[in-house]
Design an enzyme around this catalytic site. Structure first.
Site, PDB file in Angstrom:
ATOM      1  N   ASN A  75      -1.211  -8.098  -8.628  1.00 63.85           N
ATOM      2  CA  ASN A  75      -2.031  -9.289  -8.906  1.00 63.85           C
ATOM      3  C   ASN A  75      -2.622  -9.264 -10.313  1.00 63.85           C
ATOM      4  O   ASN A  75      -3.646  -9.886 -10.582  1.00 63.85           O
ATOM      5  CB  ASN A  75      -3.136  -9.467  -7.859  1.00 63.85           C
ATOM      6  CG  ASN A  75      -4.115  -8.307  -7.834  1.00 63.85           C
ATOM      7  OD1 ASN A  75      -4.215  -7.525  -8.780  1.00 63.85           O
ATOM      8  ND2 ASN A  75      -4.858  -8.172  -6.744  1.00 63.85           N
ATOM      9  N   ARG A  98       0.848  -1.188   0.000  1.00 61.48           N
ATOM     10  CA  ARG A  98       0.000   0.000   0.000  1.00 61.48           C
ATOM     11  C   ARG A  98       0.886   1.241   0.000  1.00 61.48           C
ATOM     12  O   ARG A  98       1.801   1.375   0.817  1.00 61.48           O
ATOM     13  CB  ARG A  98      -0.941   0.003   1.214  1.00 61.48           C
ATOM     14  CG  ARG A  98      -2.056  -1.044   1.144  1.00 61.48           C
ATOM     15  CD  ARG A  98      -3.044  -0.724   0.043  1.00 61.48           C
ATOM     16  NE  ARG A  98      -4.117  -1.707  -0.082  1.00 61.48           N
ATOM     17  CZ  ARG A  98      -4.137  -2.696  -0.970  1.00 61.48           C
ATOM     18  NH1 ARG A  98      -3.122  -2.840  -1.809  1.00 61.48           N
ATOM     19  NH2 ARG A  98      -5.155  -3.523  -1.029  1.00 61.48           N
ATOM     20  N   GLU A 110      -2.041   7.407  -5.304  1.00 55.99           N
ATOM     21  CA  GLU A 110      -2.352   6.655  -6.519  1.00 55.99           C
ATOM     22  C   GLU A 110      -3.635   7.161  -7.190  1.00 55.99           C
ATOM     23  O   GLU A 110      -4.616   7.419  -6.494  1.00 55.99           O
ATOM     24  CB  GLU A 110      -2.491   5.174  -6.136  1.00 55.99           C
ATOM     25  CG  GLU A 110      -2.416   4.221  -7.295  1.00 55.99           C
ATOM     26  CD  GLU A 110      -2.219   2.784  -6.822  1.00 55.99           C
ATOM     27  OE1 GLU A 110      -2.968   1.926  -7.291  1.00 55.99           O
ATOM     28  OE2 GLU A 110      -1.323   2.529  -5.992  1.00 55.99           O
ATOM     29  N   HIS A 112       0.755  -0.698 -10.396  1.00 57.52           N
ATOM     30  CA  HIS A 112      -0.070  -1.525  -9.496  1.00 57.52           C
ATOM     31  C   HIS A 112      -0.463  -2.838 -10.175  1.00 57.52           C
ATOM     32  O   HIS A 112      -1.642  -3.161 -10.320  1.00 57.52           O
ATOM     33  CB  HIS A 112      -1.316  -0.751  -9.058  1.00 57.52           C
ATOM     34  CG  HIS A 112      -1.890  -1.270  -7.766  1.00 57.52           C
ATOM     35  ND1 HIS A 112      -2.544  -0.475  -6.863  1.00 57.52           N
ATOM     36  CD2 HIS A 112      -1.914  -2.518  -7.224  1.00 57.52           C
ATOM     37  CE1 HIS A 112      -2.955  -1.199  -5.827  1.00 57.52           C
ATOM     38  NE2 HIS A 112      -2.582  -2.448  -6.032  1.00 57.52           N
TER      39      HIS A 112
END
Length: 319
Positions: free
Chosen positions: A289, A239, A268, A286
């Site tokens: 995933n 984060r 962000e 980012h």
């Protein structure tokens, strides 16, 4: 017919399964732009289920307009974008999609560690521009991971996966988190606990794998960077607000640390402009995933939780 609203396009397997179960599905498509609060308010007024991305802010104002809303299914591993306390007060369940991101985020973390240590991105930029004269003994030297001390801040599922991968590169793994593991767990994982100050002073690379909260906002600040090794690297795929980006810029300029690799950002999607100019910084959008496997698994979870609510069953991953 119950209605589902999705704030960003997600894997088609989710929409297909929802429609197979006779749900009316609408997806916001802003041609790459994020949905704004005004549009979200209009969308949720007659919606039973809301599937949100981590970039979608679900405020009390949005929740107040969602008279029929039964579930907010967050398509991501956190809850920072949703006022979960207010949602609970209004009787709305909030779920997320943890665990399925573990492998991907751990792999991206190792990729960032390897890239920053071996100057991979810097080398790619060089070859796409001026090129090089040829192999030379002292040209473009980086560092090996083998034998280095890796400090992991936050040894949850992802932190443990990173520890396992790092040991395959012959790294010595230390960790810190507010609650220490028991000795048996440490032995199984082959990791050593260090207090936070000891960890940051002695680690060659530090990687963050903690959820963002009020206690670790700007945990990495000017004071902490001053205590790190001048040869150390910091990696963050957790984060953004855990790192004070302005302090990071200063630390890099003053050569208090050797470099940084970031996949998440304090504000962000905006990035501290000075970071973009630095050769010893890697910035990725980012993508922790961002794999077909992880995103499909996340889609399965949000659909499964919606169907459980409809059937009156207990849902998983509730905040």
């Amino acid at each position: 017919m119950m209605k589902v609203y999705i704030t960003d396009p997600i894997p088609k397997v989710a929409r297909e399964k929802l429609e197979e179960n006779h749900l009316e599905v609408t997806t916001f498509d802003g041609n790459g732009k994020l949905i704004i609060e005004k549009e979200l308010i209009q969308a949720v007024e007659n919606t039973d289920f809301l599937i949100t991305s981590l970039s979608t802010k679900v405020s009390p104002n949005v929740i107040d307009h969602a008279k029929d809303l039964k579930l907010i299914a967050n398509f991501g591993a956190g809850f920072n974008n949703i006022d979960t306390v207010y949602a609970r007060k209004k009787g709305i369940l909030v779920t997320n999609t943890p665990l399925v991101s573990t492998n991907s985020v751990a792999e991206v973390t190792l990729a960032l560690m390897l890239s920053i240590s071996h100057r991979i991105v810097e080398g790619d930029t060089l070859m796409r521009n001026n090129g090089f004269s040829g192999w030379q003994p002292l040209f473009f030297l980086g560092h090996e991971l083998a034998g280095k001390t890796l400090g992991i801040v936050g040894l949850g599922h992802i932190g443990k996966a990173v520890a396992n991968l790092a040991q395959n590169f012959s790294m010595n793994v230390k960790y810190w988190q507010p609650r220490r593991l028991n000795s048996e767990q440490e032995s199984i994982l082959n990791v050593e606990y260090r207090d936070f100050e000891d960890l940051i002073k002695n680690a060659d690379l530090i990687t963050i794998h903690a959820p963002a909260n009020k206690d670790n906002f700007h945990q990495f600040n000017t004071d902490i960077f001053n205590k790190m090794k001048e040869s150390s690297f910091i990696i963050n795929a957790a984060r953004g607000p855990i790192i004070d980006e302005k302090a990071l810029v200063s630390a890099l300029k003053e050569k208090q640390i050797a470099g940084a690799a970031l996949d998440v950002y304090e504000n962000e999607p905006n990035v501290e402009p000075e970071l973009k100019k630095m050769k010893n910084v890697i910035l990725t959008p980012h993508i922790g995933n961002a794999t077909v496997e992880a995103r499909n698994a996340m889609a399965e979870i949000v659909v499964d939780n919606i169907m459980k609510v409809i059937r009156g069953e207990e849902v998983t991953t509730v905040n």
